[in-house]
Design a protein around this motif. Structure first.
Motif, PDB file in Angstrom:
ATOM      1  N   SER A  57      34.433  34.804  40.296  1.00 15.16           N
ATOM      2  CA  SER A  57      33.249  35.651  39.479  1.00 15.16           C
ATOM      3  C   SER A  57      32.268  34.410  39.333  1.00 15.16           C
ATOM      4  O   SER A  57      30.985  34.193  39.037  1.00 15.16           O
ATOM      5  N   GLY A  83      35.415  41.304  51.861  1.00 15.11           N
ATOM      6  CA  GLY A  83      35.446  41.289  50.397  1.00 15.11           C
ATOM      7  C   GLY A  83      34.619  40.566  49.766  1.00 15.11           C
ATOM      8  O   GLY A  83      33.205  40.141  50.462  1.00 15.11           O
ATOM      9  N   GLY A 162      35.149  50.794  45.113  1.00  9.85           N
ATOM     10  CA  GLY A 162      36.263  50.042  45.157  1.00  9.85           C
ATOM     11  C   GLY A 162      36.554  49.877  46.814  1.00  9.85           C
ATOM     12  O   GLY A 162      35.800  50.341  47.771  1.00  9.85           O
ATOM     13  N   LYS A 166      42.071  48.479  45.970  1.00 14.70           N
ATOM     14  CA  LYS A 166      41.985  48.190  44.447  1.00 14.70           C
ATOM     15  C   LYS A 166      41.118  49.258  43.809  1.00 14.70           C
ATOM     16  O   LYS A 166      40.272  49.792  44.676  1.00 14.70           O
ATOM     17  N   GLU A 187      39.657  47.776  36.890  1.00 11.90           N
ATOM     18  CA  GLU A 187      39.898  47.301  38.358  1.00 11.90           C
ATOM     19  C   GLU A 187      38.392  47.411  38.856  1.00 11.90           C
ATOM     20  O   GLU A 187      38.106  46.373  39.662  1.00 11.90           O
ATOM     21  N   SER A 191      36.738  43.929  39.820  1.00  8.23           N
ATOM     22  CA  SER A 191      36.562  43.372  41.205  1.00  8.23           C
ATOM     23  C   SER A 191      35.204  43.779  41.799  1.00  8.23           C
ATOM     24  O   SER A 191      34.924  43.339  42.911  1.00  8.23           O
ATOM     25  N   TYR A 390      43.204  34.752  44.012  1.00  3.59           N
ATOM     26  CA  TYR A 390      42.602  35.347  45.370  1.00  3.59           C
ATOM     27  C   TYR A 390      43.895  36.189  45.723  1.00  3.59           C
ATOM     28  O   TYR A 390      44.924  36.346  45.444  1.00  3.59           O
ATOM     29  N   ASP A 391      43.402  37.003  46.766  1.00  2.00           N
ATOM     30  CA  ASP A 391      44.472  38.042  47.448  1.00  2.00           C
ATOM     31  C   ASP A 391      45.777  37.336  47.876  1.00  2.00           C
ATOM     32  O   ASP A 391      45.517  36.106  48.517  1.00  2.00           O
ATOM     33  N   GLU A 631      47.604  41.284  34.910  1.00  2.00           N
ATOM     34  CA  GLU A 631      46.596  40.874  36.137  1.00  2.00           C
ATOM     35  C   GLU A 631      47.151  39.819  36.938  1.00  2.00           C
ATOM     36  O   GLU A 631      47.383  38.772  36.252  1.00  2.00           O
ATOM     37  N   LYS A 634      44.484  40.074  41.358  1.00  2.00           N
ATOM     38  CA  LYS A 634      43.347  40.967  41.448  1.00  2.00           C
ATOM     39  C   LYS A 634      43.991  42.446  41.060  1.00  2.00           C
ATOM     40  O   LYS A 634      43.177  43.237  41.317  1.00  2.00           O
TER      41      LYS A 634
END
Length: 668
Positions: A57, A83, A162, A166, A187, A191, A390-391, A631, A634
């Motif tokens: 963010s 993404g 979404g 997610k 979420e 996200s 991150y992922d 959390e 993500k």
């Protein structure tokens, strides 16, 4: 053609775009957060621009910083990857305002398909089959409960903006809706910046099949066959393949034509994917329904590339200004491709996310011949870090072969050569999936993992012959290691010749093995059976052992684990003890240390952020009651009370960053 493009992404996909751009003679600009300052995509690009702190963010999701980077470097276009900002209409519009090309679809198509509620309405109007459900905005939990009851359980709650698994929750009853609705909203907001949620009927035993589309700005739209993406965990894809073992030529044509009709209805160009949910119990292949359209490049695009011979990143760059150079009749299917996603997670501990330093990271060597392709798309390296921001995907392993069976076998052999130290990984689990009889049959559904591993994962099964081969290999490794230790210079006394007999304890069973190394291999006899010949000499310290045991090909990772050994191969990590006979006899009398009693503690199952704590000191809780929300990577994870108890202490507070196994709640 552009002279310089900026990749508004990180990791694997940024590296992927850079490779194609370099081959096309296009200069590249990378962007990075502080967490990625030394990442491979930063080193690969011709230029790199810092965006900001690690949270997305504050870096990758800030469109204004991307535009400033374009202006500072003279980049003419932006490839968004997947993404982050890839499906943000406002980002595409902001680029257009600054006369910077967006290598993706038009803003109006992003807006139309990015809103899952509106996209379903458009799909209906375009003649595309859609899943029954409620497509309005749902404001409160009570309203969600009523709507879910009207549709009929089970239902799926989905964030309108979404994607990637997610912002999705499956509800089998009212309690699931009450517990999951607000989490789905959070979420979606965290996200995607949008907390709207809709509800639709969940099709049981469904297959997830998607159609790749490609269009230009001259009205041409093609479908590039389908991908099967049914092997999922928590609605996140794990394995993909192309083509699908379920889809017939007639079904492929029907699905493809509906996908093209939808794309044309919104004026789509560039690469995109129409995702469909398919009733796998209907052999006619007519029961398929529109799920969503992803207006970007998909993670699993390499399997389509391997069966069509197209570079989708190149095509995205070209159709940003050129006309497609081929038509629908030019799209064929050559062979079979399978992709496995290698994640930073521990399948032996309920797939808990793992973060930390990659102490060692080796991948299988790339191969590209007429009979076999082994391809690794990644964005990490030795010494790099898997960050909590991150992922958790480490790499994508892609194999291609003329047949599905050969492509799967190539996956198993390649997975055995993945060496990842420092964090947990899911390589064993992926290999087990590739060997699973139901997967080999092509009998797939999105609940495959939940159905086949209801009690969790504890490694792929191994037959008696395989255990016998591993026993011989373990004995060989131990004897060679002991011989090396006995010949180190500077020892007092005469040379020591260790005995060739060993007791090998593997998977709870003990075996006697006699070992005789020779130049280039080892002779072994297990449990007084037949003599076997291990061709392939192991060198102490060597990690990968490639050998044949009486002609049977074996690839084994060898690791020292304290006084024991770990042998990792074909979907299982075997903890092995190798002892001299007299030591094994004495070891029978050793008392195992009891495990500590952790039943009074609620521990953090993974590193992450404690976003919510629902109990206080003195509260009484019931088994299964939600206590806290963490959390990580993500994703939100609800932690529940293991038993009926009273809260004694809450050492952790909402907002704390927790380490794995850190105490959150202590019970009396």
């Amino acid at each position: 053609m552009f002279k310089k493009i900026l990749i508004a992404n990180r990791g694997e996909i940024a590296c992927r775009v850079i490779r194609t751009a370099r081959r096309m003679g296009i200069a590249t600009v990378a962007v990075y957060s502080d967490a990625d300052a030394r990442a491979p995509h930063v080193k690969m690009a011709d230029e790199a621009v810092r965006l900001g702190p690690p949270p997305a963010s504050e870096s990758y999701l800030k469109a204004e910083l991307i535009i400033d980077a374009c202006k500072a470097t003279g980049a003419e276009a932006v490839h968004p990857g997947y993404g982050f900002l890839s499906e943000r209409e406002s980002f595409a519009k902001a680029l257009a305002k600054e006369k910077i090309a967006f290598i993706g679809p038009p803003p109006k198509a992003i807006a139309a398909m990015g809103d899952k509620i509106e996209s379903k309405k458009l799909a209906q109007a375009a003649g595309v089959n859609v899943v029954p459900g409620y497509l309005g905005d749902i404001a409160t939990t009570d309203e969600a409960v009523k709507i879910a009851g009207d549709i009929g359980y089970p239902v799926m709650m989905k964030a309108s903006a979404g994607g990637g698994g997610k912002g999705m929750r499956l509800a089998w009853n009212e309690q699931d809706v009450r517990e999951g609705f607000e989490a789905t909203k959070r979420e979606g907001l965290a996200s995607f910046g949008d907390d709207r949620v809709f509800i639709e009927k969940f099709i049981e035993a469904p297959r997830h099949i998607e159609i790749q589309v490609l269009g230009d700005q001259h009205g041409n739209v093609l479908y590039l066959n389908e991908r099967e993406c049914s092997i999922q965990r928590r609605n996140q894809k794990v394995v993909e393949e192309a083509p699908s073992p379920f889809v017939s030529p007639e079904m492929r044509k029907a699905m493809g034509e509906q996908a093209v009709a939808l794309a044309k209805a919104v004026g789509y160009y560039s690469a995109g994917t129409v995702e469909l949910i398919v009733n796998g119990a209907d052999p006619s292949g007519k029961s398929f329904y529109f799920l969503e359209m992803n207006t970007r490049l998909q993670v699993e695009h390499p399997v389509t590339e391997e069966i069509t011979g197209l570079d989708l990143v190149e095509q995205m760059i070209r159709v940003a200004g050129e006309k497609l150079a081929f038509g629908q009749d030019d799209i064929g299917i050559n062979g079979w491709a399978v992709e496995n996603r290698v994640y930073a997670e521990d399948p032996y501990r309920s797939f808990l996310p793992s973060t930390g330093r990659l102490i060692r990271y080796w991948t299988p060597p790339p191969v590209r011949t007429d009979e076999l392709v082994i391809r690794v798309d990644d964005g990490v390296a030795d010494g790099g870090e898997i960050s909590m921001f991150y992922d958790p995907m480490i790499a994508k392993l892609v194999t291609w072969a003329p047949t599905r069976e050969a492509a799967i076998e190539a996956q198993i052999a390649a997975l055995d050569q993945f060496v990842i130290d420092g964090i947990s990984d899911n390589v064993d689990f992926l290999s087990a999936l590739m060997q699973h009889p139901r997967f080999r049959e092509g009998n797939l559904a999105t609940d495959f993992i939940a159905d086949e591993y209801p009690d969790g994962f504890d490694g792929a099964p191994a037959d008696a012959q395989f255990i016998e081969d591993l026993t011989a290999i373990a004995g060989m490794v131990a004897v060679i290691s002991d011989e090396r230790a006995a010949t180190i210079d500077g020892q007092l006394g005469p040379p020591v010749h260790p005995p060739c007999e060993r007791i090998v304890r593997i998977d709870g069973e003990s075996h006697k093995v006699r070992i005789k190394p020779y130049k280039g291999g080892t002779l072994a006899v297990t449990d007084d059976g037949d003599l076997v010949d291990i061709v392939g000499r192991w060198i102490p310290g060597q990690r990968l052992l490639v050998a044949t045991v009486d002609g049977r090909h074996r690839i084994v990772q060898v690791r020292r684990a304290g006084r024991d050994w770990e042998l990792q191969t074909r979907g299982r990590t075997h903890r092995v003890q190798v002892l001299s006979p007299h030591v094994a006899d004495l070891a029978r009398h050793m008392i195992d240390k009891p495990a500590p009693d952790l039943s009074r503690l609620l521990l953090a199952p993974m590193p992450g952020l404690l976003t919510k704590l629902d109990v206080s000191v003195g509260d009484k809780v019931e088994p299964g009651q939600p206590i806290a929300v963490m959390e990580a990577m993500k994703m939100e994870n609800i932690l529940r009370a293991p038993k009926a108890a009273t809260v004694k202490a809450t050492p952790a507070k909402a907002g704390d960053s927790l380490a794995v196994d850190q105490v959150i709640v202590e019970f009396e």
